[in-house]
Design a protein around this motif. Structure first.
Motif, PDB file in Angstrom:
ATOM      1  N   UNK A 290      33.832   6.114  29.958  1.00  0.00           N
ATOM      2  CA  UNK A 290      33.657   7.347  29.182  1.00  0.00           C
ATOM      3  C   UNK A 290      32.723   8.285  29.932  1.00  0.00           C
ATOM      4  N   UNK A 291      32.975   9.598  29.790  1.00  0.00           N
ATOM      5  CA  UNK A 291      32.131  10.584  30.485  1.00  0.00           C
ATOM      6  C   UNK A 291      31.610  11.624  29.514  1.00  0.00           C
ATOM      7  N   UNK A 292      31.107  12.709  30.073  1.00  0.00           N
ATOM      8  CA  UNK A 292      30.458  13.772  29.300  1.00  0.00           C
ATOM      9  C   UNK A 292      31.319  14.229  28.113  1.00  0.00           C
ATOM     10  N   UNK A 293      30.685  14.332  26.946  1.00  0.00           N
ATOM     11  CA  UNK A 293      31.388  14.849  25.764  1.00  0.00           C
ATOM     12  C   UNK A 293      32.047  13.762  24.939  1.00  0.00           C
ATOM     13  N   UNK A 294      32.226  12.577  25.545  1.00  0.00           N
ATOM     14  CA  UNK A 294      32.844  11.497  24.754  1.00  0.00           C
ATOM     15  C   UNK A 294      31.765  10.808  23.925  1.00  0.00           C
ATOM     16  N   UNK A 295      32.217  10.135  22.866  1.00  0.00           N
ATOM     17  CA  UNK A 295      31.236   9.535  21.966  1.00  0.00           C
ATOM     18  C   UNK A 295      31.634   8.113  21.599  1.00  0.00           C
ATOM     19  N   UNK A 296      30.660   7.359  21.116  1.00  0.00           N
ATOM     20  CA  UNK A 296      30.965   6.003  20.663  1.00  0.00           C
ATOM     21  C   UNK A 296      30.020   5.619  19.543  1.00  0.00           C
ATOM     22  N   UNK A 297      30.408   4.635  18.750  1.00  0.00           N
ATOM     23  CA  UNK A 297      29.542   4.124  17.691  1.00  0.00           C
ATOM     24  C   UNK A 297      29.640   4.885  16.381  1.00  0.00           C
ATOM     25  N   UNK A 298      30.655   5.738  16.198  1.00  0.00           N
ATOM     26  CA  UNK A 298      30.660   6.569  14.989  1.00  0.00           C
ATOM     27  C   UNK A 298      30.866   5.755  13.712  1.00  0.00           C
ATOM     28  N   UNK A 299      31.598   4.637  13.796  1.00  0.00           N
ATOM     29  CA  UNK A 299      31.826   3.823  12.592  1.00  0.00           C
ATOM     30  C   UNK A 299      30.508   3.381  11.969  1.00  0.00           C
ATOM     31  N   UNK A 300      29.517   3.145  12.849  1.00  0.00           N
ATOM     32  CA  UNK A 300      28.222   2.647  12.372  1.00  0.00           C
ATOM     33  C   UNK A 300      27.566   3.612  11.399  1.00  0.00           C
ATOM     34  N   UNK A 301      27.966   4.894  11.453  1.00  0.00           N
ATOM     35  CA  UNK A 301      27.306   5.883  10.597  1.00  0.00           C
ATOM     36  C   UNK A 301      27.705   5.726   9.143  1.00  0.00           C
ATOM     37  N   UNK A 302      28.933   5.244   8.891  1.00  0.00           N
ATOM     38  CA  UNK A 302      29.370   5.264   7.497  1.00  0.00           C
ATOM     39  C   UNK A 302      29.601   3.886   6.886  1.00  0.00           C
ATOM     40  N   UNK A 303      29.656   2.839   7.719  1.00  0.00           N
ATOM     41  CA  UNK A 303      29.775   1.526   7.075  1.00  0.00           C
ATOM     42  C   UNK A 303      29.063   0.467   7.897  1.00  0.00           C
ATOM     43  N   UNK A 304      28.793  -0.664   7.241  1.00  0.00           N
ATOM     44  CA  UNK A 304      28.153  -1.783   7.959  1.00  0.00           C
ATOM     45  C   UNK A 304      29.198  -2.346   8.915  1.00  0.00           C
ATOM     46  N   UNK A 305      28.992  -2.203  10.201  1.00  0.00           N
ATOM     47  CA  UNK A 305      29.980  -2.777  11.129  1.00  0.00           C
ATOM     48  C   UNK A 305      29.252  -3.495  12.249  1.00  0.00           C
ATOM     49  N   UNK A 306      29.958  -4.451  12.837  1.00  0.00           N
ATOM     50  CA  UNK A 306      29.438  -5.067  14.056  1.00  0.00           C
ATOM     51  C   UNK A 306      30.096  -4.333  15.220  1.00  0.00           C
ATOM     52  N   UNK A 307      29.362  -4.168  16.300  1.00  0.00           N
ATOM     53  CA  UNK A 307      29.908  -3.471  17.464  1.00  0.00           C
ATOM     54  C   UNK A 307      31.102  -4.252  18.017  1.00  0.00           C
ATOM     55  N   UNK A 308      32.173  -3.513  18.317  1.00  0.00           N
ATOM     56  CA  UNK A 308      33.389  -4.209  18.763  1.00  0.00           C
ATOM     57  C   UNK A 308      33.490  -4.243  20.278  1.00  0.00           C
TER      58      UNK A 308
END
Length: 683
Positions: A290-308
Motif C-alpha cells: 500500500x502507498x500514499x493515500x491508502x488506508x487500513x484498519x477501518x473496521x476497528x473503528x466501528x466494531x470489535x475486530x481482530x486484525x486480519x
C-alpha cells in the motif's frame, strides 16, 4: 565608679556607635537597593508593556522566567491573507552546504524549530538571497517589519537605542516574528562586513503555509472518502475526524498492526509504503503493498475486530491515525450517516431579533469627571488600548451610565481592520445574552467611530486578579461558567470569539461576568476553517501559530488557559519574548502549581489538548462536556443562566464612586486625523 567599669562602658559606647554607623550604612544601602529595585521594576514594566514587539532573543543561560504576567497582554490583529497568492518568485537553488546551514539555523531557533518537516522544507525552498555592504542598515528600530532573515555569511551588529546588544554571524536568525504578524522592530541591525542573508517576507510565508494546509486538508478529506466505513459522512464530520487524527512515524520494518491482535486504530498512509502480509501455515505471505493515500484498519473503528493481516513499514513511513476511543468521541457511531447539518444552518440564517433601537444620540452623552485624586476634574477614562479609549459617559435626564469606546478611523484603515470593526458592531447589535456586554448605539464622525456600550461597574477581571494575586477555586469556577454560557450562545450562532483573556471580562454590579471586545470575533460555517493569525500570544492555540487553519476549537483552548491564569495569577505559557511563548505552546507542556486541585488540572489538560478535535467542548457532545466536567460539579447552570446565583466575585467589587473599580488614566487631548475613505458608510 571603678576604672575597669568606666573602660567597659567606654568600649560599649564605642561598639554602639560603631553599630549605629553600620546600621546607618545598611539603611543607606537598603534605600539604595529599594530605589534600584523600584527603577528595575519600572524598567521591567516598560519592557513588558513593549514585550510583544521584542524580537531579539536574549543571550540564553541567564534568563529568569517572569512568574507573573504584570502587564496587559499584547494583541495581534489579523491581516487579510490574499486567498490565492501564487508564489511567482523564482525559487533560489541552494546547494547542500547552504541547505544545511539554513536547516541548522531553523533547528536552533526557539520558534522555527517547532515547524514540521514539510514546513521547514518549504521555508528552505522559498528563502531568497540579499546582499548588504558594511554600514548598510537591514532593520531599523521602530519600523514595521515584514521579513525574517538568516545570516549566510558576514557579521552584523544589533543595537537598541544606540546600545550594543550583540553581534550576529553565520547561522543566526533574526526578525522571525515578522513572518507571523506585523510588528514593530525593537532593535537596529547593521552590516559590519559584507553580508549575505537569506530572507523571507510574511505574505510569502503565510500564503505558502495557508495554501499548503488547505491542500493537505482537501487531500485528507479525499482519502477519508475512499474508506467504506466513512463514505456516508459529510464534509463537516470528515473535517472533525481530521482534527482528531495524529501524525505517526515508523522506521523501516516496524510492525504497524499485527494479525490476530485487537484492532483499535485506523490509518491513512501519508508517505512511504506498507507491506500487508498474512500468516499461511506458519509463513508470512505477502498479499499486497500500500502507498500514499491508502488506508487500513477501518473496521476497528466501528466494531470489535481482530486484525486480519499484519502491516509492516517498508522503509520510513508516515501515517495519519485515529484510535477508536477518539473516533467515538468525535463521531457518534450508532448512526454513521450522522447528524443533519441543515438544521444548524437554518437556525444560523434565521433573521436576528435586533435589540430595540433606542433613541440615544451621541450629543446627549456627557462625560463623567473624577471627583478626587490626582486626575480630579478630568473626564473618566475606563480603559486604553491599541485601538482607542473607553470613556465613562452619562445622560442628563435619567443619569444612566455608559461606556463609550472611541476608535480612530485613520488607525483602523492603517491596520486594515475595517471588516473587523463592522463585524464587531454587527455582532453586538444582534446578541442578546446576559453574559455578553450590550451595545446601545453606534455613531461616527470624520475622525472616530463610537460604540456606546453597557457600563459594567465592577471593573475588569484583570484588575481584580492583579489585586489579589490569584483567585480561589469557587471564584474561578464562577467566572469560567459565565464564559461557558457566553460561548454556548455565540457558538450556536456560528460565531467564534478568539480573544478570551482576563482583560476582556467585565463584572456587572452583581459580580456576574460579561464578555467585551468583539474585534476578533468571526462567523464561520461549521466544518470550515479560517487561516488568520489573530489573538493574544499567551492565549493562542497551536493550530493558529502553525497556520493550519482553525475553528471554534480555539475558544476551548483559550478557556483552559483562562482557568489556569485565574487559579495561578499568570498563564501557563509566558515569557517576555513572543517567540518563546509560541515555542512553549507548541511544546504544550503545562506545569501545574501544587495548590491546583485534581479537577482543575483535569479540565485544563482536556481543554488544552494539542489536537483541536480532541479538546473538551469540541467532541461529539460539544459544550455539554465542559458543563458536565467534575470541576463544575458545584455549579447550578440553570440558576446561573437566570441570574439567581450568589456571585462569589461580588466581594471583589469595591464601594465608592462609579469608577472606583477601574484603573485611572490621564486625559488625552490629542485628536486623530480625519479619514474620508468611506469604509464606514454602513456603520
Amino acid at each position: 565608679m571603678p576604672a575597669a567599669m568606666e573602660k567597659q562602658i567606654e568600649e560599649l559606647k564605642q561598639q554602639l556607635e560603631k553599630q549605629c554607623l553600620i546600621n546607618k550604612e545598611l539603611q543607606r544601602q537598603n534605600k539604595d537597593l529599594e530605589k534600584r529595585l523600584t527603577e528595575k521594576e519600572k524598567l521591567l514594566q516598560q519592557l513588558q508593556s513593549q514585550y510583544h514587539d521584542l524580537e531579539f532573543p536574549s543571550q540564553t543561560g541567564n534568563e529568569i522566567e517572569p512568574e507573573v504576567r504584570k502587564s496587559r497582554a499584547a494583541v495581534i490583529a489579523s491581516e487579510p491573507i490574499p486567498e490565492n497568492l501564487e508564489i511567482k518568485r523564482a525559487r533560489v537553488k541552494k546547494n547542500v552546504s547552504e541547505t544545511s546551514l539554513i536547516v541548522k539555523a531553523i533547528q536552533k531557533n526557539d520558534f522555527l524549530s517547532r515547524l514540521d518537516d514539510e514546513q521547514i522544507a518549504m521555508m528552505v525552498d522559498l528563502l531568497k538571497v540579499s546582499h548588504f555592504n558594511p554600514g548598510d542598515e537591514v532593520i531599523q528600530e521602530g519600523s514595521e517589519g515584514d521579513s525574517m532573515y538568516i545570516v549566510a555569511a558576514g557579521e552584523l551588529s544589533v543595537t537598541q537605542s544606540g546600545r550594543d546588544l550583540r553581534t550576529l554571524t553565520s547561522g543566526d536568525v533574526f526578525g522571525e516574528l515578522a513572518i507571523l504578524y506585523n510588528c514593530k522592530r525593537t532593535a537596529t541591525v547593521k552590516a559590519k562586513t559584507p553580508v549575505h542573508l537569506w530572507c523571507m517576507e510574511r505574505q510569502t510565508y503565510r500564503s505558502i503555509m495557508t495554501n499548503k494546509s488547505k491542500k493537505k486538508r482537501e487531500q485528507l478529506v479525499g482519502f477519508l472518502k475512499t474508506a467504506h466505513t466513512l463514505k456516508d459522512l459529510n464534509d463537516v464530520q470528515l473535517s472533525k475526524i481530521i482534527d482528531s487524527m495524529e501524525e505517526v512515524k515508523y522506521q523501516d520494518k516496524d510492525v504497524i498492526v499485527r494479525e490476530g491482535t485487537e484492532g483499535n486504530a485506523f490509518y491513512i498512509i501519508l508517505k512511504g509504503e506498507v507491506l500487508v502480509t498474512k500468516n499461511v501455515n506458519g509463513h508470512e505471505k505477502q498479499i499486497r503493498r500500500m502507498g500514499k493515500g491508502e488506508h487500513f484498519g477501518e473496521q476497528a473503528l466501528i466494531r470489535e475486530v481482530l486484525r486480519t493481516a499484519t502491516c509492516t513499514a517498508d522503509g520510513p513511513v508516515t501515517c495519519f491515525s485515529i484510535d477508536k476511543e477518539v473516533f467515538e468521541e468525535t463521531i457518534p457511531v450508532e448512526h454513521l450517516e450522522l447528524f443533519d447539518d441543515s438544521k444548524v444552518m437554518q437556525e444560523a440564517q434565521a433573521p436576528e431579533k435586533s435589540s430595540p433601537s433606542s433613541t440615544l444620540r451621541l450629543k446627549d452623552l456627557i462625560p463623567v469627571f473624577y471627583q478626587e485624586g490626582r486626575y480630579q476634574g478630568d473626564p473618566v477614562t475606563l480603559g486604553v488600548g491599541g485601538f482607542g479609549r473607553v470613556a465613562l459617559m452619562t445622560t442628563l435626564p435619567h443619569g444612566k451610565y455608559y461606556a463609550v469606546k472611541r476608535v480612530s478611523k485613520k488607525h483602523i484603515v492603517a491596520k486594515r481592520q475595517e471588516e473587523h470593526m463592522l463585524f464587531e458592531k454587527k455582532i453586538l447589535k444582534a446578541v442578546q445574552c446576559e453574559f455578553i456586554v450590550r451595545l446601545h448605539g453606534a455613531f461616527k464622525d470624520t475622525r472616530y467611530i463610537y460604540m456606546v456600550m453597557e457600563f459594567c461597574s465592577g471593573g475588569e477581571i484583570w484588575t481584580k486578579l492583579k489585586e489579589v494575586g490569584r483567585f480561589d477555586e469557587p471564584v474561578a469556577v464562577f467566572c469560567t461558567a459565565c464564559v461557558v454560557e457566553a460561548y454556548a450562545y455565540l457558538h450556536k450562532k456560528n460565531i467564534m470569539y478568539r480573544d478570551l483573556k482576563p482583560e476582556n471580562l467585565m463584572l456587572d454590579v452583581k459580580g456576574y461576568i460579561k464578555l467585551v471586545d468583539f474585534g476578533f470575533a468571526k462567523e464561520l460555517v461549521r466544518g470550515e476553517k479560517t487561516y488568520s493569525f489573530v489573538g493574544t500570544p499567551e492565549y493562542m492555540a497551536p493550530e493558529i501559530i502553525k497556520n493550519q487553519g482553525h475553528d471554534f476549537a480555539v475558544d476551548f483552548w483559550s478557556l483552559g488557559i483562562l482557568i489556569f491564569e485565574l487559579l495561578a495569577g499568570s498563564p501557563p505559557f509566558s515569557s517576555s519574548e513572543p517567540q518563546k511563548i509560541y515555542a512553549k505552546i507548541l511544546d504544550g507542556e503545562i506545569r501545574y502549581a501544587p495548590y491546583m486541585s485534581e479537577a482543575a488540572k483535569s479540565i485544563i489538560s482536556k481543554l488544552c489538548r494539542p489536537r483541536p478535535g480532541q479538546r473538551l467542548g469540541n467532541t461529539k457532545n460539544g459544550i455539554k462536556d465542559v458543563r458536565h466536567h467534575r470541576w463544575f460539579s458545584s455549579m447550578n447552570w440553570h440558576k446561573l443562566r437566570v441570574g439567581q446565583l450568589e456571585a462569589p466575585t461580588a466581594r471583589l467589587i469595591r464601594k465608592g464612586p462609579c469608577y472606583i473599580n477601574f484603573d485611572r488614566f490621564p486625559d488625552d487631548q490629542t485628536k486623530a486625523e480625519e479619514e474620508f475613505s468611506g469604509w464606514d458608510r454602513d456603520f
